[in-house]
Design an enzyme around this catalytic site. Structure first.
Site, PDB file in Angstrom:
ATOM      1  N   TYR A  98       0.839  -1.193   0.000  1.00 38.38           N
ATOM      2  CA  TYR A  98       0.000   0.000   0.000  1.00 38.38           C
ATOM      3  C   TYR A  98       0.884   1.257   0.000  1.00 38.38           C
ATOM      4  CZ  TYR A  98      -3.696  -3.266   1.198  1.00 38.38           C
ATOM      5  OH  TYR A  98      -4.573  -4.319   1.184  1.00 38.38           O
ATOM      6  N   ASN A 121     -12.227  -1.473  -5.304  1.00 32.30           N
ATOM      7  CA  ASN A 121     -12.029  -1.812  -6.707  1.00 32.30           C
ATOM      8  C   ASN A 121     -13.194  -2.686  -7.195  1.00 32.30           C
ATOM      9  OD1 ASN A 121     -11.155  -2.868  -9.171  1.00 32.30           O
ATOM     10  ND2 ASN A 121      -9.616  -4.185  -8.245  1.00 32.30           N
ATOM     11  N   CYS A 129      -6.194  -6.161  -7.467  1.00 31.54           N
ATOM     12  CA  CYS A 129      -6.065  -5.733  -6.076  1.00 31.54           C
ATOM     13  C   CYS A 129      -5.542  -6.861  -5.184  1.00 31.54           C
ATOM     14  CB  CYS A 129      -7.380  -5.178  -5.557  1.00 31.54           C
ATOM     15  SG  CYS A 129      -8.810  -6.225  -5.835  1.00 31.54           S
ATOM     16  N   HIS A 130      -5.645  -8.105  -5.636  1.00 32.53           N
ATOM     17  CA  HIS A 130      -5.122  -9.227  -4.847  1.00 32.53           C
ATOM     18  C   HIS A 130      -3.602  -9.201  -4.764  1.00 32.53           C
ATOM     19  CE1 HIS A 130      -5.170 -10.648  -9.027  1.00 32.53           C
ATOM     20  NE2 HIS A 130      -4.153 -11.436  -8.681  1.00 32.53           N
ATOM     21  N   GLU A 156      -0.545 -17.426  -9.594  1.00 33.37           N
ATOM     22  CA  GLU A 156       0.403 -16.590 -10.345  1.00 33.37           C
ATOM     23  C   GLU A 156       1.860 -16.932 -10.046  1.00 33.37           C
ATOM     24  OE1 GLU A 156      -0.390 -12.385 -10.150  1.00 33.37           O
ATOM     25  OE2 GLU A 156      -2.542 -12.676 -10.366  1.00 33.37           O
TER      26      GLU A 156
END
Length: 166
Positions: A98, A121, A129-130, A156
């Protein structure tokens, strides 16, 4: 007028929303802030934008990085847009804090405000946003649920060794 469609993901059902040509919402059903930017009057409809988004999601959930971005038009304040633009720049398989986002938008002391924008979002997954984590590596603040955040980051290939749940 907004239109809706549904997608069945490996992590649960997803509701899609569009203005006819661009995606305005993508939420895991039942998540925090679910459909909060969806017009009260909307219609379920088959549209080319939904097929494009389904193709993106199919690639993503197959473990591949999608090589395109569907047209997006989320409702946003200028501040939210600046934060979401940074989210779109976070590479697949990487994370950002952040504080790093706050610094990128020129508001170094706005980490909490950034957190608010990230949590609101309305186009989850595609605006990733993850991929946002706490400065210490804590996995916090995912409207879809921390369990989904963990699974998305694992999908990912993010190195989870330095990340933890409070």
């Amino acid at each position: 007028m907004q239109y809706t469609a549904h997608y069945t993901s490996p992590l649960g059902p997803i509701t899609l929303a569009a203005d006819g040509t661009a995606l305005t919402g993508l939420w895991f059903d039942g998540q925090k802030y679910f459909a909060d930017t969806l017009d009260e009057t909307h219609e379920k409809k088959s549209l080319p934008i939904f097929e494009e988004v389904r193709r993106w999601l199919d690639l993503y959930f197959s473990g591949k990085e999608p090589d395109f971005l569907p047209p997006l038009a989320p409702k946003a304040t200028p501040f939210q847009k600046s934060v979401w633009d940074v989210l779109l720049s976070i590479p697949y398989g990487r994370t950002m804090t952040y504080g790093e986002i706050a610094a990128r938008i020129g508001r170094k002391k706005a980490s909490h405000a950034v957190g608010g924008a990230v949590s609101r979002n309305p186009v989850s997954l595609i605006i990733p946003c993850h991929r946002v984590v706490g400065a210490s590596g804590s996995l916090t603040g995912y409207a879809g649920g921390i369990d989904k955040k963990i699974r998305l980051l694992e999908l990912e290939g993010v190195d989870m060794a330095r990340l933890f749940v409070l």
